[in-house]
Enzyme design. Sequence first.
Site, PDB file in Angstrom:
ATOM      1  CB  SER A 161      65.287  -3.573  55.727  1.00 34.71           C
ATOM      2  OG  SER A 161      64.996  -2.886  54.529  1.00 34.71           O
ATOM      3  CE1 TYR A 201      66.838  -5.327  52.318  1.00 36.56           C
ATOM      4  CE2 TYR A 201      68.749  -6.625  52.923  1.00 36.56           C
ATOM      5  CZ  TYR A 201      67.937  -5.530  53.110  1.00 36.56           C
ATOM      6  OH  TYR A 201      68.249  -4.631  54.109  1.00 36.56           O
ATOM      7  CE  LYS A 219      68.615  -7.264  56.677  1.00 38.33           C
ATOM      8  NZ  LYS A 219      69.546  -7.161  57.821  1.00 38.33           N
TER       9      LYS A 219
HETATM   10  C1  WQD Z   1      65.978   5.115  45.932  1.00 42.79           C
HETATM   11  C2  WQD Z   1      65.138   5.738  44.830  1.00 42.79           C
HETATM   12  C3  WQD Z   1      65.084   4.480  42.788  1.00 42.79           C
HETATM   13  C4  WQD Z   1      69.270   5.212  41.624  1.00 42.79           C
HETATM   14  C5  WQD Z   1      67.002   0.859  49.522  1.00 42.79           C
HETATM   15  C6  WQD Z   1      67.863  -0.344  49.599  1.00 42.79           C
HETATM   16  C7  WQD Z   1      67.217  -1.419  50.441  1.00 42.79           C
HETATM   17  C8  WQD Z   1      66.742  -0.854  51.740  1.00 42.79           C
HETATM   18  C9  WQD Z   1      65.817   0.335  51.513  1.00 42.79           C
HETATM   19  C10 WQD Z   1      68.288  -1.345  53.507  1.00 42.79           C
HETATM   20  C11 WQD Z   1      64.316   4.691  44.078  1.00 42.79           C
HETATM   21  C12 WQD Z   1      65.723   5.846  42.584  1.00 42.79           C
HETATM   22  C13 WQD Z   1      68.058   5.139  42.301  1.00 42.79           C
HETATM   23  C14 WQD Z   1      69.379   5.995  40.453  1.00 42.79           C
HETATM   24  C15 WQD Z   1      67.070   6.615  40.687  1.00 42.79           C
HETATM   25  N1  WQD Z   1      67.836  -0.497  52.530  1.00 42.79           N
HETATM   26  N2  WQD Z   1      66.985   5.834  41.837  1.00 42.79           N
HETATM   27  N3  WQD Z   1      68.261   6.670  40.018  1.00 42.79           N
HETATM   28  O1  WQD Z   1      65.294   1.082  46.260  1.00 42.79           O
HETATM   29  O2  WQD Z   1      64.482   2.646  48.080  1.00 42.79           O
HETATM   30  O3  WQD Z   1      65.928   0.635  48.653  1.00 42.79           O
HETATM   31  O4  WQD Z   1      66.550   1.299  50.758  1.00 42.79           O
HETATM   32  O5  WQD Z   1      67.682  -2.240  54.003  1.00 42.79           O
HETATM   33  O6  WQD Z   1      68.204  -2.397  50.664  1.00 42.79           O
HETATM   34  O7  WQD Z   1      68.032  -0.819  48.289  1.00 42.79           O
HETATM   35  O8  WQD Z   1      66.875   2.654  47.462  1.00 42.79           O
HETATM   36  O9  WQD Z   1      68.738   4.074  46.743  1.00 42.79           O
HETATM   37  O10 WQD Z   1      68.140   2.025  45.345  1.00 42.79           O
HETATM   38  O11 WQD Z   1      66.653   3.998  45.327  1.00 42.79           O
HETATM   39  O12 WQD Z   1      66.077   7.235  40.265  1.00 42.79           O
HETATM   40  O13 WQD Z   1      70.452   6.105  39.794  1.00 42.79           O
HETATM   41  O14 WQD Z   1      65.992   6.329  43.872  1.00 42.79           O
HETATM   42  O15 WQD Z   1      64.231   4.164  41.696  1.00 42.79           O
HETATM   43  O16 WQD Z   1      63.061   5.259  43.761  1.00 42.79           O
HETATM   44  P1  WQD Z   1      65.552   1.764  47.547  1.00 42.79           P
HETATM   45  P2  WQD Z   1      67.698   3.159  46.188  1.00 42.79           P
END
Ligand code: WQD
Length: 317
Positions: free
Chosen positions: A118, A142, A146
């Site tokens: 990841s 997490y 990884k």
């Molecule tokens: C993306 C962006 C939030 C929800 C994910 C997985 C992690 C890894 C990498 C697998 C962020 C923003 C979110 C909302 C928002 N994947 N957001 N409003 O945090 O980049 O990490 O990808 O290994 O396991 O969690 O992804 O989809 O949670 O958020 O503004 O209602 O969207 O702040 O900037 P993230 P995410």
Amino acid sequence: MTTWLLTGGAGYIGAHVARDLLASGRQVVVLDDLSAGHRDRVPADAAFVEASVLDTDAVRAALTSYDVTGVIHLAAKKAVGESVEKPLLYFRENVGGMTSLLQAMADAGTRCLVYSSSAAVYGEPPWSPISEDTPCAPLSPYGQTKLIGEWMVRDEAAARPLSWVALRYFNVAGAGSPELGDTSANNLIPMVFDALDRGEAPQVFGSDYPTADGSCVRDYIHVSDLSEAHVAAAALAESGDVAAIFNVGTGTGASVWEVMASVSDVVGRDIGAVAVERRAGDPPELVASVDRISGELGWAASRDLRDMVASAWAARG
Ligand code: WQD
């Protein structure tokens, strides 16, 4: 004809990989405990073993009885926030799962491995786009599990014949078909859809970041592109004594506001997203450098953000 065993193969990503591996002419065995996966997502042409990757005897028996060439290891807990609340669960499932799998593979003499890693291993990187040589400093249990998984695979390959590829996923989205949507609802696009289903305004977690429009930038990758990268990685692992780590992304970032605009475009109306306070632990920008995967694996993403949003919208439950 080679045979690949997919741990977690009944899950969101696994169901896509199983189909693409079959389409490539390989045989597929799905091993999944169905704790998060769905039995009806396992293709009819794939064998199915209901077991946890933590059950070393069951994994070893499956590897031996199906004469497995290689394993694509997808089974893991993957919610960053949950890993902070329950670190021991994540170390038991993700690190313990890798320990069990590698033991079973050594016992069965299984030579090839593709490992679902990841972008979370990078933590908050000092620059963007991020190359695979960037120092890894994961911020969550997490992400740590990884990275530890990568270390375990590397060390095992130094001790016995093991041809391996680790894939560092960026932000996976979309669906290859309406029945294969992401049901985890832990990520941006499913969370936006859930807000719309509740008649609420989707929320932008912070609009004061040092980015072009103030919202966080991520590298969103269509699950079908990601799945195709797994088939290419399996072929590379089969080809010889390989040890490789690849970012899997598009190389292009999209901001949260841009995702919201794409959702409005797909649903045909302004979804009225609103900016709220930042979420703890979110780096301003995480975009992949994809030079290595395109140069060494000959793979590049072909689907764009609108493809991801439109296919996810068509696949929502
Ligand atoms: C993306 C962006 C939030 C929800 C994910 C997985 C992690 C890894 C990498 C697998 C962020 C923003 C979110 C909302 C928002 N994947 N957001 N409003 O945090 O980049 O990490 O990808 O290994 O396991 O969690 O992804 O989809 O949670 O958020 O503004 O209602 O969207 O702040 O900037 P993230 P995410």
